[in-house]
Design a protein around this motif. Structure first.
Motif, mmCIF file in Angstrom:
data_model
loop_
_atom_site.group_PDB
_atom_site.id
_atom_site.type_symbol
_atom_site.label_atom_id
_atom_site.label_comp_id
_atom_site.label_asym_id
_atom_site.label_seq_id
_atom_site.Cartn_x
_atom_site.Cartn_y
_atom_site.Cartn_z
ATOM 1 N N GLY A 154 0.807 -1.213 0.000
ATOM 2 C CA GLY A 154 0.000 0.000 0.000
ATOM 3 C C GLY A 154 0.844 1.268 0.000
ATOM 4 N N GLU A 155 2.163 1.093 0.089
ATOM 5 C CA GLU A 155 3.036 2.274 0.054
ATOM 6 C C GLU A 155 3.377 2.581 -1.399
ATOM 7 N N LEU A 156 3.059 3.798 -1.838
ATOM 8 C CA LEU A 156 3.168 4.104 -3.256
ATOM 9 C C LEU A 156 4.613 4.120 -3.737
ATOM 10 N N ALA A 198 4.398 10.574 -7.711
ATOM 11 C CA ALA A 198 4.602 11.730 -8.588
ATOM 12 C C ALA A 198 3.366 11.960 -9.467
ATOM 13 N N PHE A 199 2.706 10.884 -9.913
ATOM 14 C CA PHE A 199 1.484 11.033 -10.705
ATOM 15 C C PHE A 199 0.392 11.712 -9.868
ATOM 16 N N LEU A 200 0.303 11.362 -8.581
ATOM 17 C CA LEU A 200 -0.663 12.024 -7.699
ATOM 18 C C LEU A 200 -0.288 13.494 -7.509
ATOM 19 N N ASP A 201 0.993 13.735 -7.182
ATOM 20 C CA ASP A 201 1.452 15.108 -6.900
ATOM 21 C C ASP A 201 1.254 16.022 -8.102
ATOM 22 N N SER A 202 1.459 15.479 -9.310
ATOM 23 C CA SER A 202 1.398 16.317 -10.518
ATOM 24 C C SER A 202 0.023 16.309 -11.167
ATOM 25 N N ASP A 203 -0.936 15.592 -10.570
ATOM 26 C CA ASP A 203 -2.277 15.504 -11.163
ATOM 27 C C ASP A 203 -2.153 14.977 -12.598
ATOM 28 N N ALA A 204 -1.443 13.840 -12.740
ATOM 29 C CA ALA A 204 -1.048 13.360 -14.062
ATOM 30 C C ALA A 204 -2.051 12.377 -14.660
ATOM 31 N N PHE A 205 -3.309 12.522 -14.330
ATOM 32 C CA PHE A 205 -4.332 11.666 -14.927
ATOM 33 C C PHE A 205 -5.698 12.315 -14.753
ATOM 34 N N GLN A 206 -6.630 11.862 -15.592
ATOM 35 C CA GLN A 206 -8.005 12.313 -15.404
ATOM 36 C C GLN A 206 -8.894 11.094 -15.163
ATOM 37 N N CYS A 207 -9.273 10.364 -16.222
ATOM 38 C CA CYS A 207 -10.146 9.211 -15.981
ATOM 39 C C CYS A 207 -9.401 8.048 -15.340
ATOM 40 N N GLY A 208 -8.090 7.950 -15.568
ATOM 41 C CA GLY A 208 -7.281 6.935 -14.896
ATOM 42 C C GLY A 208 -7.137 5.624 -15.628
ATOM 43 N N TYR A 209 -7.826 5.452 -16.759
ATOM 44 C CA TYR A 209 -7.798 4.153 -17.438
ATOM 45 C C TYR A 209 -6.396 3.805 -17.944
ATOM 46 N N CYS A 210 -5.692 4.805 -18.456
ATOM 47 C CA CYS A 210 -4.357 4.530 -19.008
ATOM 48 C C CYS A 210 -3.280 4.549 -17.937
ATOM 49 N N THR A 211 -3.640 4.982 -16.701
ATOM 50 C CA THR A 211 -2.638 5.285 -15.679
ATOM 51 C C THR A 211 -1.770 4.084 -15.269
ATOM 52 N N PRO A 212 -2.340 2.890 -15.015
ATOM 53 C CA PRO A 212 -1.451 1.777 -14.637
ATOM 54 C C PRO A 212 -0.403 1.483 -15.714
ATOM 55 N N ILE A 270 1.720 14.468 -17.201
ATOM 56 C CA ILE A 270 2.404 13.162 -17.112
ATOM 57 C C ILE A 270 3.914 13.347 -17.262
ATOM 58 N N THR A 271 4.315 14.139 -18.260
ATOM 59 C CA THR A 271 5.747 14.295 -18.508
ATOM 60 C C THR A 271 6.470 14.872 -17.281
ATOM 61 N N PRO A 272 5.966 15.974 -16.670
ATOM 62 C CA PRO A 272 6.618 16.469 -15.442
ATOM 63 C C PRO A 272 6.594 15.448 -14.295
ATOM 64 N N ALA A 273 5.535 14.638 -14.229
ATOM 65 C CA ALA A 273 5.468 13.630 -13.156
ATOM 66 C C ALA A 273 6.612 12.639 -13.291
ATOM 67 N N VAL A 274 6.870 12.212 -14.532
ATOM 68 C CA VAL A 274 7.956 11.244 -14.754
ATOM 69 C C VAL A 274 9.294 11.899 -14.423
ATOM 70 N N GLN A 275 9.431 13.170 -14.839
ATOM 71 C CA GLN A 275 10.679 13.888 -14.518
ATOM 72 C C GLN A 275 10.859 14.014 -13.003
ATOM 73 N N GLN A 276 9.763 14.330 -12.311
ATOM 74 C CA GLN A 276 9.828 14.477 -10.851
ATOM 75 C C GLN A 276 10.243 13.158 -10.204
ATOM 76 N N ALA A 277 9.626 12.072 -10.662
ATOM 77 C CA ALA A 277 9.961 10.762 -10.084
ATOM 78 C C ALA A 277 11.421 10.428 -10.355
ATOM 79 N N GLY A 278 11.908 10.818 -11.520
ATOM 80 C CA GLY A 278 13.309 10.549 -11.867
ATOM 81 C C GLY A 278 14.257 11.355 -11.001
#
Lengths: 339, 169
Positions: B83-85, B91-105, B158-166
């Motif tokens: 349960g620990e992200l 980073a996807f949560l912090d950056s609001d990197a999704f809307q409907c979420g279907y593609c997110t996983p 999404i792109t900034p989220a990936v950069q942030q995670a990196g």
């Protein structure tokens, strides 16, 4: 999807024997094209023989200084190999211009050149297609031709009902680079091993558009060899497409310039096979490699080009686009004082 | 025709009998009840079914389950075992990197693969110097994530989220 038997033999010799014994058998490697075709009904084999774990996953040095790419090396692995990036940038760039990260992690050296055309009529089992159903005709002629051939075709608007008609293009980027590099294909078949020059692996439709290559049933690519290039050789791949990423080529160019000014040139997105521009190379032989000389050479190469009309305004745009793309690619490889 | 295979999914081994036609995606979703990888196009065009297959990002819709007997698979679900992200998920949560979420996983698994590929120094189509080490720039990340479509077009986050995670690594 039609049912099929699956086999993962112990070695490549057994794999070849399995495919030879079943006329309706296919090899499976990365699966990125075949699995889609199984689902679409474009491929309907009775037996799938999995060779992904049987051929080499290594890039090894050859005694003469070249490189051998094992058939099971992935496209991303080869593109990331320091020796490929340093010595064969045209190949690394071609691989990186193709597909996506996920697909490149799955697609293999042996499988990539054997991928089928992305002609929409080939993929649509409800339409006539001589490549998919020999003798059924060609739906592309006069249809959607934006991604279709301008070289190696007999005429603009060939007979759509003739069994030999096919204006499809080969979709691989990697194959265009391998054609320019004079790579050699190592093949294992029922009668043993043979080596095929990469430029002779693929064929024009001829009288049988269903055959993309000269490989016989049961022949398996085990490796692709990159010949050593003279020190100081420069090379590049340039791809023009409808999107900046993850799209097939409208046209593409692989160019290799040796230090003594010899140009090796191959074109993608323009023909049924990766198109080695031998006419342009002939025109340039013995001449200084200048922009004007290259322009004259590519004009000579394109003299036989046949633009295909189509419901999408056709593909005549490819002819000037090829010329411009060749010039832009070669310009970046010329010594400073000539460019 | 049936075949018996073992899949190790998110750390747990499963023995199952599959039809030879079953994709890895259908085996995960329909047989093992792991609905983390999504079926978008089922043709290898959208990236929604992306998982880490033996450590590398791959499309489960274009993989036959029978051909991956013994494979080690990590889905987006398995990236947060207790349960620990995972940093990418956070980073996807912090950056609001999704809307409907279907593609997110699929996006998340692809991003984990992208960061690993940066780590290895792999070049991309937009890398200027093929012999150098690529920077984790906007253009580099966008190019490497081009196999994951988002119909809501959340790319701008999404792109900034990936950069942030990196960067957070």
């Amino acid at each position: 999807m039609k049912p099929f038997a699956y086999a993962r033999p112990g070695d490549v010799v057994e794999a070849v024997r399995d495919v030879v014994a079943e006329p309706n058998a296919v090899f499976l490697a990365g699966g990125t094209n075949l699995v889609d075709h199984l689902r679409l009904g474009v491929a309907r084999p009775d037996l799938v023989v999995d060779v992904r774990t049987l051929t080499s996953r290594e890039v090894t040095g050859l005694p003469d200084g070249g490189l051998r790419l094992g058939a099971a090396t992935t496209n991303s692995q080869v593109a990331a190999d320091p020796r490929v990036r340093e010595r064969y940038p045209v190949l690394a760039q071609a691989l990186l211009a193709g597909a996506t990260g996920q697909l490149r992690n799955m697609a293999t050296t042996g499988g990539n050149p054997l991928q089928r055309t992305r002609c929409v009529y080939f993929s649509d089992v409800t339409t006539p297609c001589n490549k998919r159903e020999p003798g059924s005709g060609c739906s592309a002629v006069g249809g959607y031709t934006r991604y279709h051939a301008v070289l190696g075709t007999p005429a603009a608007l060939p007979d759509p009902h003739a069994p030999e008609t096919c204006i499809a293009t080969h979709p691989s980027d990697m194959a265009v680079a391998l054609a320019a590099l004079d790579a050699q294909v190592q093949v294992l078949g029922p009668d043993g091993e043979r080596t095929i020059p990469f430029t002779e692996l693929h064929r024009l439709p001829g009288d049988d558009p269903s055959r993309d290559t000269v490989l016989q049933h049961g022949e398996l690519i085990t490796a692709i060899d990159l010949p050593v290039l003279p020190a100081g050789t420069r090379s590049a791949y340039r791809k023009v497409r409808d999107r900046a990423s993850y799209a097939f080529a409208l046209v593409s160019v692989a160019a290799v310039v040796t230090p003594d000014g010899e140009l090796r040139l191959a074109l993608g997105g323009v023909a049924h096979k990766p198109w080695r521009a031998t006419r342009a190379e002939e025109v340039l032989r013995g001449q200084q490699l200048t922009e004007d000389a290259v322009r004259a050479a590519i004009t000579a190469e394109l003299a036989a080009a046949q633009p295909q009309p189509g419901i999408d305004s056709g593909n005549g745009f490819k002819i000037p686009l090829v010329a411009r793309t060749v010039l832009a690619t070669v310009r970046g490889l010329l010594p400073e004082e000539q460019s | 025709m049936d075949a018996e295979i073992t899949l190790r999914v998110d750390g747990e081994a499963h023995r199952l009998t599959v039809d030879t036609r079953t994709s890895l995606l259908d085996a995960l979703r329909e047989r093992l009840g792991n609905t983390s990888p999504k079926k978008g196009c089922d043709h290898g065009q959208c990236g929604a079914c992306t998982v880490l297959l033996d450590g590398d990002r791959a499309l489960t819709c274009l993989a036959l389950a029978v051909a991956h007997d013994g494979a080690e698979i990590t889905t987006a679900d398995g990236l947060a075992p207790a349960g620990e992200l995972h940093p990418v998920q956070q980073a996807f949560l912090d950056s609001d990197a999704f809307q409907c979420g279907y593609c997110t996983p699929g996006q998340v698994c692809s991003a984990v693969g992208v960061l690993e590929e940066f780590e290895r120094g792999w070049p991309s189509h937009v890398t200027e110097d093929l012999t150098g080490r690529p920077e984790m720039s906007h253009d580099e990340v966008a190019e490497r994530m081009s196999g994951n479509l988002c119909r809501c077009a959340a790319y701008v986050n999404i792109t900034p989220a990936v950069q942030q995670a990196g960067g957070a690594r």
